[in-house]
Design a protein around this motif. Structure first.
Motif, PDB file in Angstrom:
ATOM      1  N   ILE A   1      -1.017  19.810  12.187  1.00  0.00           N
ATOM      2  CA  ILE A   1       0.260  19.785  11.466  1.00  0.00           C
ATOM      3  C   ILE A   1       0.267  18.665  10.434  1.00  0.00           C
ATOM      4  N   GLN A   2      -0.234  17.483  10.844  1.00  0.00           N
ATOM      5  CA  GLN A   2      -0.288  16.347   9.925  1.00  0.00           C
ATOM      6  C   GLN A   2      -1.181  16.638   8.729  1.00  0.00           C
ATOM      7  N   VAL A   3      -2.295  17.330   8.950  1.00  0.00           N
ATOM      8  CA  VAL A   3      -3.201  17.686   7.849  1.00  0.00           C
ATOM      9  C   VAL A   3      -2.490  18.580   6.842  1.00  0.00           C
ATOM     10  N   GLY A   4      -1.678  19.515   7.329  1.00  0.00           N
ATOM     11  CA  GLY A   4      -0.913  20.368   6.421  1.00  0.00           C
ATOM     12  C   GLY A   4       0.024  19.578   5.528  1.00  0.00           C
ATOM     13  N   PHE A   5       0.692  18.581   6.108  1.00  0.00           N
ATOM     14  CA  PHE A   5       1.594  17.752   5.298  1.00  0.00           C
ATOM     15  C   PHE A   5       0.813  16.868   4.333  1.00  0.00           C
ATOM     16  N   ILE A   6      -0.316  16.321   4.764  1.00  0.00           N
ATOM     17  CA  ILE A   6      -1.084  15.431   3.893  1.00  0.00           C
ATOM     18  C   ILE A   6      -1.639  16.179   2.688  1.00  0.00           C
ATOM     19  N   LEU A   7      -2.184  17.372   2.923  1.00  0.00           N
ATOM     20  CA  LEU A   7      -2.875  18.093   1.851  1.00  0.00           C
ATOM     21  C   LEU A   7      -1.935  18.869   0.939  1.00  0.00           C
ATOM     22  N   TYR A   8      -0.822  19.367   1.485  1.00  0.00           N
ATOM     23  CA  TYR A   8      -0.013  20.298   0.701  1.00  0.00           C
ATOM     24  C   TYR A   8       1.432  19.843   0.483  1.00  0.00           C
ATOM     25  N   LYS A   9       2.016  19.090   1.437  1.00  0.00           N
ATOM     26  CA  LYS A   9       3.402  18.657   1.284  1.00  0.00           C
ATOM     27  C   LYS A   9       3.534  17.204   1.726  1.00  0.00           C
ATOM     28  N   PRO A  10       3.071  16.248   0.907  1.00  0.00           N
ATOM     29  CA  PRO A  10       3.216  14.834   1.274  1.00  0.00           C
ATOM     30  C   PRO A  10       4.685  14.456   1.427  1.00  0.00           C
ATOM     31  N   VAL A  11       4.968  13.668   2.446  1.00  0.00           N
ATOM     32  CA  VAL A  11       6.356  13.285   2.720  1.00  0.00           C
ATOM     33  C   VAL A  11       6.929  12.465   1.573  1.00  0.00           C
ATOM     34  N   THR A  12       6.108  11.629   0.930  1.00  0.00           N
ATOM     35  CA  THR A  12       6.586  10.788  -0.164  1.00  0.00           C
ATOM     36  C   THR A  12       6.796  11.571  -1.454  1.00  0.00           C
ATOM     37  N   GLY A  13       6.231  12.770  -1.522  1.00  0.00           N
ATOM     38  CA  GLY A  13       6.331  13.546  -2.744  1.00  0.00           C
ATOM     39  C   GLY A  13       5.211  13.291  -3.730  1.00  0.00           C
TER      40      GLY A  13
END
Length: 298
Positions: free
Chosen positions: A200-212
């Motif tokens: 799940i974290q990899v998905g956010f890092i590669l495609y939807k960074p929390v910082t934008g």
């Protein structure tokens, strides 16, 4: 699967599967029950008894694997094609075909679980374990080739994922000889949680960074923080297991004491072959002693 949803859904499934397995393992530890052949709560005979014994874990694997397989096939605009006949017969979509292979293996693993627990005359635990181990051997091979063209952030995140899969493969291999060991199943549960949460974290890092702001491959601090986040996942998942153990221990000891009594009554049933073997050895020893006594008296 090379998108945010393709990392999110498999990660959620693995994480929730780890949570479910944690509750099963801690229940068995608390009430001193068997992990492979848990004692069933008293139920009426008939359809409800049969429904209670259905392999819901296997059915969930079949459903999730089938849904993800269909998603991989239809997520591309021109569908899944193996070769491009217009450009010198070159292979197309290598990563998508690897994802498709992973999800088909998950579906087949669920089919084996259902067949072993509900269709065969007697459950074959070795068959279930061997299928699961084979699945992770193939998964490790696919992931090793999956990162051939990756660099920077993507390479670092997937290398850490490969580490978790490798450790999980080792634990599952050892379980082929000791399938009913609490410590190994506890490590297996922790690794499933790690694999799910990190995916799940990899998905956010590669495609939807929390910082934008996208992560930078040429920034060494970004790559170092990938490992730092992974260590945070280790601590969080370990704390999650401790919390589940505490809640399960309080619940089963204070609110369900009858389960402990029932498990202790059914323990001889699960280990009947061992008791019979011990009785046979004891009987043979008594016969040998009687024979020696008769010889000495004569």
């Amino acid at each position: 699967m090379g998108k945010f949803i393709g990392h999110l859904y498999p990660g959620l499934y693995l994480f929730y599967y780890g949570l479910y397995q944690a509750t099963v393992v801690f229940k068995a530890m608390t009430v001193y029950d068997s992990l492979l052949y848990p004692s069933w709560p008293p139920r009426n005979k008939g359809i409800w008894a049969r429904l209670w014994k259905i392999s819901y874990g296997g059915l969930l694997k079949i459903v999730i694997g089938s849904i993800l397989t269909v998603y991989v096939v239809f997520c591309l605009d021109d569908m899944m094609v193996l070769m491009d006949k217009k450009n010198a017969l070159r292979f197309m979509y290598p990563k998508e075909w690897q994802h498709l292979t992973m999800f088909i293996l998950l579906t087949l693993n669920g089919c084996v679980d259902v067949m072993s627990k509900n269709l065969l005359p007697r459950r074959c635990v070795l068959l279930e374990k061997c299928t699961l181990v084979l699945t992770f051997y193939v998964l490790l091979l696919l992931l090793m080739s999956h990162v051939q063209n990756s660099t920077g952030i993507e390479l670092q995140t997937h290398c850490l994922l490969i580490l978790v899969v490798f450790l999980l493969m080792l634990v599952l291999t050892i379980e082929l000889w000791t399938p009913d060991t609490f410590h190994l199943l506890l490590i297996e549960t922790f690794l499933f949680l790690m694999m799910g949460s990190w995916l799940i974290q990899v998905g956010f890092i590669l495609y939807k960074p929390v910082t934008g702001y996208p992560w930078q491959d040429d920034d060494i601090s970004d790559i170092m923080f990938i490992t730092t986040f992974f260590c945070w996942h280790v601590m969080i998942n370990a704390s999650c297991l401790l919390g589940i153990y505490g809640i399960s221990s309080l619940w089963y000891r204070h609110y369900c004491p009858s389960l402990k009594l029932m498990a202790s009554k059914e323990a001889p049933h699960h280990k009947g072959s061992l008791y019979k073997l011990l009785q046979g050895v004891e009987q043979s020893e008594k016969e040998d002693q009687a024979l020696l006594l008769s010889k000495s008296s004569s």
